[in-house]
Design a protein around this motif. Sequence first.
Motif, mmCIF file in Angstrom:
data_model
loop_
_atom_site.group_PDB
_atom_site.id
_atom_site.type_symbol
_atom_site.label_atom_id
_atom_site.label_comp_id
_atom_site.label_asym_id
_atom_site.label_seq_id
_atom_site.Cartn_x
_atom_site.Cartn_y
_atom_site.Cartn_z
ATOM 1 N N TRP A 109 15.580 -84.482 37.468
ATOM 2 C CA TRP A 109 15.992 -83.331 36.673
ATOM 3 C C TRP A 109 14.877 -82.304 36.557
ATOM 4 O O TRP A 109 15.144 -81.088 36.508
ATOM 5 C CB TRP A 109 16.445 -83.786 35.290
ATOM 6 N N GLY A 110 13.635 -82.766 36.550
ATOM 7 C CA GLY A 110 12.514 -81.825 36.531
ATOM 8 C C GLY A 110 12.467 -80.993 37.803
ATOM 9 O O GLY A 110 12.243 -79.774 37.763
ATOM 10 N N ARG A 111 12.716 -81.657 38.933
ATOM 11 C CA ARG A 111 12.729 -80.936 40.207
ATOM 12 C C ARG A 111 13.900 -79.953 40.262
ATOM 13 O O ARG A 111 13.753 -78.811 40.717
ATOM 14 C CB ARG A 111 12.831 -81.942 41.354
ATOM 15 N N ALA A 112 15.073 -80.387 39.772
ATOM 16 C CA ALA A 112 16.236 -79.492 39.759
ATOM 17 C C ALA A 112 15.980 -78.278 38.866
ATOM 18 O O ALA A 112 16.338 -77.143 39.216
ATOM 19 C CB ALA A 112 17.471 -80.249 39.288
ATOM 20 N N LEU A 113 15.342 -78.500 37.709
ATOM 21 C CA LEU A 113 15.028 -77.394 36.804
ATOM 22 C C LEU A 113 14.047 -76.426 37.448
ATOM 23 O O LEU A 113 14.212 -75.199 37.370
ATOM 24 C CB LEU A 113 14.454 -77.944 35.494
ATOM 25 N N LEU A 114 13.027 -76.971 38.096
ATOM 26 C CA LEU A 114 12.048 -76.118 38.767
ATOM 27 C C LEU A 114 12.712 -75.281 39.852
ATOM 28 O O LEU A 114 12.456 -74.072 39.973
ATOM 29 C CB LEU A 114 10.937 -76.987 39.359
ATOM 30 N N LEU A 115 13.570 -75.910 40.651
ATOM 31 C CA LEU A 115 14.269 -75.175 41.707
ATOM 32 C C LEU A 115 15.184 -74.102 41.114
ATOM 33 O O LEU A 115 15.306 -73.004 41.670
ATOM 34 C CB LEU A 115 15.073 -76.142 42.576
ATOM 35 N N GLY B 101 22.950 -75.744 46.843
ATOM 36 C CA GLY B 101 21.916 -76.599 47.419
ATOM 37 C C GLY B 101 21.285 -77.516 46.381
ATOM 38 O O GLY B 101 21.042 -78.699 46.648
ATOM 39 N N ILE B 102 21.005 -76.973 45.194
ATOM 40 C CA ILE B 102 20.407 -77.785 44.133
ATOM 41 C C ILE B 102 21.370 -78.891 43.705
ATOM 42 O O ILE B 102 20.974 -80.061 43.551
ATOM 43 C CB ILE B 102 20.025 -76.894 42.934
ATOM 44 N N LEU B 103 22.632 -78.544 43.505
ATOM 45 C CA LEU B 103 23.621 -79.548 43.096
ATOM 46 C C LEU B 103 23.818 -80.619 44.172
ATOM 47 O O LEU B 103 23.970 -81.806 43.854
ATOM 48 C CB LEU B 103 24.952 -78.867 42.786
ATOM 49 N N ALA B 104 23.801 -80.204 45.434
ATOM 50 C CA ALA B 104 23.927 -81.179 46.521
ATOM 51 C C ALA B 104 22.756 -82.146 46.516
ATOM 52 O O ALA B 104 22.916 -83.357 46.721
ATOM 53 C CB ALA B 104 24.022 -80.461 47.861
ATOM 54 N N GLY B 105 21.549 -81.623 46.265
ATOM 55 C CA GLY B 105 20.376 -82.489 46.192
ATOM 56 C C GLY B 105 20.446 -83.472 45.038
ATOM 57 O O GLY B 105 20.099 -84.642 45.181
ATOM 58 N N VAL B 106 20.895 -82.991 43.872
ATOM 59 C CA VAL B 106 21.038 -83.868 42.705
ATOM 60 C C VAL B 106 22.068 -84.962 42.976
ATOM 61 O O VAL B 106 21.863 -86.145 42.646
ATOM 62 C CB VAL B 106 21.429 -83.048 41.463
ATOM 63 N N PHE B 107 23.195 -84.578 43.601
ATOM 64 C CA PHE B 107 24.236 -85.556 43.902
ATOM 65 C C PHE B 107 23.737 -86.595 44.906
ATOM 66 O O PHE B 107 23.986 -87.801 44.748
ATOM 67 C CB PHE B 107 25.472 -84.843 44.443
#
Length: 234
Positions: free
Chosen positions: A18-24, A212-218
């Motif tokens: 989640w930290g990486r997703a927030l940063l992105l 892209g961010i959502l795909a990475g999180v999934f």
Amino acid sequence: MNASPQPQDSRRGLPAMWGRALLLGLLLAGLALLTSSEAFQSQLRRVLDAAAPVISAHPFWGAVLFVLLSALSAMLAFFSSALLLPVALQAWGKAVCVLLLWVGWMLGGACAYGIARAWGRPVIRRLTSASLLARYEERVSGRTPFGVVLLFQLAVPSEIPGYVLGLARYGLRRYLAVLALAELPYAVGTVYLGASVLARRTPALLGLGAAGILAGVFAFHLLRKRLGARPPSG
């Protein structure tokens, strides 16, 4: 009934995910603001105008340099070839940029794999995150199924899988197949993000970036479930 250690271990990556997703997400918002900025677009146009005659005079070596820098960005967490993308798009267009970026990332992943396989842990600890390396080294082995390795390549920072899989002595041909499948959609998305910046299409930029961010999180969520169900390699 005693709790299994695997799910608990797999939850270690949640804050980082989640930290990486927030940063992105913050980077994407910043890029969207820059895209709509007249001052930024003016400076970008000056850079492109200055680079155009250099690329025109040396098209082959310009492409080689872009591929090599893309390869470096796939091996080192602190280096990115994204800043060169507007110049590359101006010089070669979207289709060629996708190909060059994809080839560069493939080369970088293969080099990371080769370094890990040939020289092992003492060398790669200088090149990537020791904590991430240790976390995934416990879970990924040469016998890990192809689909899980593909999720691994899709879900974690691109400089990690090559080192981990090289240490695990995962099959080279299987790894190259994983690398090719995983990096192609990211190459397409990255190029179209860059094209959206040049064309000042902020909604397209935000939509592509969010997807892209959502795909990475999934992908990370699926990877965590699959690795949590597997015993540590040994």
